[in-house]
Scaffold this motif. Structure first.
Motif, mmCIF file in Angstrom:
data_model
loop_
_atom_site.group_PDB
_atom_site.id
_atom_site.type_symbol
_atom_site.label_atom_id
_atom_site.label_comp_id
_atom_site.label_asym_id
_atom_site.label_seq_id
_atom_site.Cartn_x
_atom_site.Cartn_y
_atom_site.Cartn_z
ATOM 1 N N ALA A 122 4.679 -98.680 83.976
ATOM 2 C CA ALA A 122 3.536 -98.266 83.153
ATOM 3 C C ALA A 122 3.478 -99.184 81.937
ATOM 4 N N ALA A 123 3.464 -100.495 82.211
ATOM 5 C CA ALA A 123 3.430 -101.474 81.117
ATOM 6 C C ALA A 123 2.003 -101.864 80.761
ATOM 7 N N THR A 152 1.168 -87.023 83.341
ATOM 8 C CA THR A 152 1.496 -88.246 84.087
ATOM 9 C C THR A 152 2.986 -88.284 84.428
ATOM 10 N N THR A 182 -1.822 -86.878 88.706
ATOM 11 C CA THR A 182 -1.850 -86.617 87.257
ATOM 12 C C THR A 182 -2.925 -85.583 86.932
ATOM 13 N N GLY A 199 8.333 -99.537 80.672
ATOM 14 C CA GLY A 199 7.430 -98.943 79.671
ATOM 15 C C GLY A 199 8.073 -97.697 79.093
ATOM 16 N N ALA A 200 8.022 -97.568 77.760
ATOM 17 C CA ALA A 200 8.713 -96.464 77.082
ATOM 18 C C ALA A 200 7.767 -95.748 76.118
ATOM 19 N N SER A 201 6.515 -95.541 76.535
ATOM 20 C CA SER A 201 5.546 -94.909 75.632
ATOM 21 C C SER A 201 5.790 -93.408 75.538
ATOM 22 N N ILE A 204 -3.302 -98.848 84.774
ATOM 23 C CA ILE A 204 -4.706 -99.037 85.151
ATOM 24 C C ILE A 204 -5.205 -100.210 84.304
ATOM 25 N N HIS A 247 11.429 -101.960 78.335
ATOM 26 C CA HIS A 247 10.242 -102.052 77.473
ATOM 27 C C HIS A 247 9.961 -103.516 77.160
ATOM 28 N N ALA A 248 8.993 -103.754 76.279
ATOM 29 C CA ALA A 248 8.539 -105.128 76.034
ATOM 30 C C ALA A 248 9.651 -106.027 75.485
ATOM 31 N N VAL A 275 1.814 -96.882 87.657
ATOM 32 C CA VAL A 275 1.029 -95.958 86.831
ATOM 33 C C VAL A 275 -0.147 -96.680 86.163
HETATM 34 P P1 NAD Z 1 1.451 -98.206 75.895
HETATM 35 O O1 NAD Z 1 0.797 -99.480 75.505
HETATM 36 O O2 NAD Z 1 1.537 -97.073 74.913
HETATM 37 O O3 NAD Z 1 2.935 -98.515 76.373
HETATM 38 C C1 NAD Z 1 3.237 -99.620 77.192
HETATM 39 C C2 NAD Z 1 4.751 -99.723 77.342
HETATM 40 O O4 NAD Z 1 5.013 -100.832 78.205
HETATM 41 C C3 NAD Z 1 5.481 -99.996 76.016
HETATM 42 O O5 NAD Z 1 6.673 -99.225 75.962
HETATM 43 C C4 NAD Z 1 5.806 -101.491 76.093
HETATM 44 O O6 NAD Z 1 7.009 -101.817 75.378
HETATM 45 C C5 NAD Z 1 6.001 -101.680 77.603
HETATM 46 N N1 NAD Z 1 5.786 -103.064 78.048
HETATM 47 C C6 NAD Z 1 4.759 -103.887 77.744
HETATM 48 N N2 NAD Z 1 4.950 -105.109 78.303
HETATM 49 C C7 NAD Z 1 6.127 -105.044 78.975
HETATM 50 C C8 NAD Z 1 6.875 -105.981 79.741
HETATM 51 N N3 NAD Z 1 6.439 -107.241 79.925
HETATM 52 N N4 NAD Z 1 8.049 -105.577 80.280
HETATM 53 C C9 NAD Z 1 8.492 -104.296 80.108
HETATM 54 N N5 NAD Z 1 7.825 -103.370 79.376
HETATM 55 C C10 NAD Z 1 6.647 -103.743 78.830
HETATM 56 O O7 NAD Z 1 0.702 -97.748 77.216
HETATM 57 P P2 NAD Z 1 0.605 -96.276 77.937
HETATM 58 O O8 NAD Z 1 -0.334 -95.409 77.196
HETATM 59 O O9 NAD Z 1 1.959 -95.760 78.263
HETATM 60 O O10 NAD Z 1 -0.115 -96.711 79.289
HETATM 61 C C11 NAD Z 1 0.470 -97.678 80.146
HETATM 62 C C12 NAD Z 1 -0.429 -97.948 81.332
HETATM 63 O O11 NAD Z 1 -0.499 -96.758 82.110
HETATM 64 C C13 NAD Z 1 -1.881 -98.286 80.966
HETATM 65 O O12 NAD Z 1 -2.372 -99.213 81.890
HETATM 66 C C14 NAD Z 1 -2.614 -96.959 81.103
HETATM 67 O O13 NAD Z 1 -3.987 -97.120 81.408
HETATM 68 C C15 NAD Z 1 -1.869 -96.345 82.268
HETATM 69 N N6 NAD Z 1 -1.862 -94.874 82.312
HETATM 70 C C16 NAD Z 1 -2.145 -94.290 83.510
HETATM 71 C C17 NAD Z 1 -2.089 -92.925 83.636
HETATM 72 C C18 NAD Z 1 -2.327 -92.291 84.987
HETATM 73 O O14 NAD Z 1 -2.298 -91.081 85.096
HETATM 74 N N7 NAD Z 1 -2.485 -93.078 86.049
HETATM 75 C C19 NAD Z 1 -1.788 -92.122 82.522
HETATM 76 C C20 NAD Z 1 -1.466 -92.744 81.303
HETATM 77 C C21 NAD Z 1 -1.497 -94.136 81.212
#
Ligand code: NAD
Length: 274
Positions: free
Chosen positions: A200-201, A133, A257, A157-159, A223, A181-182, A221
């Protein structure tokens, strides 16, 4: 508002992978572990398997066993000399530690940059197998906006699978990167100063008109599944009249991706040899 569809970029990537596999002279073999009871994950696995056939990759999916059996199963797959690569789709079954899962699988078959050796190489700016991704986001940003040198990019988002590795890839491309991040206090204050926002939040409606300057490119990003189907983080209706480019959900980042994951599988097989 302009909408970016990733299908054409994915087709170019898949053609490159197909050529690489033809040169290798055998079909790379990959096993993908997923939660078959999660409709979204199962659909993604099925799309991945279809795309793999076209690229000449032998990709099979299997459902995670119960939590206590996941690490033993990964150890078996790691020792299977007929397999080039193994992917573990997130979220892992409850109770399975992601780091232990990555360590059990080992660096060689890790195609999503989750093993500390692969993540460490990326963090050091060395050639590395980055998560699909994150690679897809860099490619899309360059496809839409051109070279990233000196560009202001804000990640939401910082995952470990998206934001953190993507920050490293964008640094390597010469961008100035802000990772939010959150717990970030004023998200809009950061995103308004960005030329490119990558969100990607996993929070539907998070990014609205107050978050973006004119001309911003937004990669969505996320979903998010709800009553209205699959949507991202961007409030599209509220941005309809604005001068911004937003990637389609799910056909923006998604197909690219998949293309990057298939490319990572082919690269792993090439490293292993024929
Ligand atoms: P995760 O829950 O592990 O991480 C989410 C991140 O977003 C965290 O760092 C969190 O601190 C941050 N966040 C949450 N609320 C926030 C806010 N209000 N303001 C700023 N930051 C905020 O999620 P993940 O595994 O990284 O996935 C994120 C999203 O991306 C999901 O919807 C997932 O389905 C999607 N995803 C899509 C793909 C793709 O290829 N399209 C691949 C991976 C994940």
């Amino acid at each position: 508002m302009r909408i970016f569809n990733g299908t054409a970029l994915a087709a170019r990537l898949n053609a490159e992978t197909q050529a690489r596999v033809a040169e290798l002279g055998r079909a790379p073999r990959c096993r993908v572990l997923l939660d078959g009871s999660n409709a979204g994950m199962a659909a993604y696995g099925a799309r991945l398997a279809d795309s793999a056939v076209a690229a000449g990759i032998d990709l099979e999916t299997e459902s995670y066993p119960q939590a206590a059996e996941v690490l033993p199963r990964l150890a078996t797959l790691a020792a299977d000399a007929t397999l080039d690569a193994v992917a573990t789709l997130y979220p892992l079954p409850a109770g399975v530690d992601p780091l232990q899962a990555a360590l059990t699988l080992g660096a060689a078959k890790d195609i999503d940059g989750l093993h500390p050796e692969n993540a460490g190489l990326l963090a050091l700016g060395a050639p590395a197998r980055a998560p699909a991704t994150a690679r897809a986001c860099r490619l899309i940003a360059e496809d839409i906006a051109g070279p990233l040198t000196g560009r202001e990019v804000v990640l939401v988002g910082a995952s470990r699978i998206v934001g953190r590795p993507l920050a490293q890839l964008l640094l390597d491309a010469g961008a100035t990167v802000t990772l939010t991040h959150a717990d970030t206090r004023d998200l809009a204050a950061h995103t308004r100063g960005a030329e490119i926002v990558i969100t990607a939040a996993g929070r539907a409606g998070l990014i609205g008109p107050d978050h973006l300057a004119d001309g911003t490119v937004v990669l969505d990003v996320s979903i998010n599944r709800g009553a209205h189907g699959v949507i991202g983080d961007v409030d599209l209706a509220a941005l309809a009249d604005r001068d911004v480019t937003v990637t389609h959900v799910p056909d923006g980042v998604g197909p690219v991706t998949t293309g990057c994951l298939l490319a990572n599988i082919a690269a792993t097989a090439c490293e292993a040899g024929s």
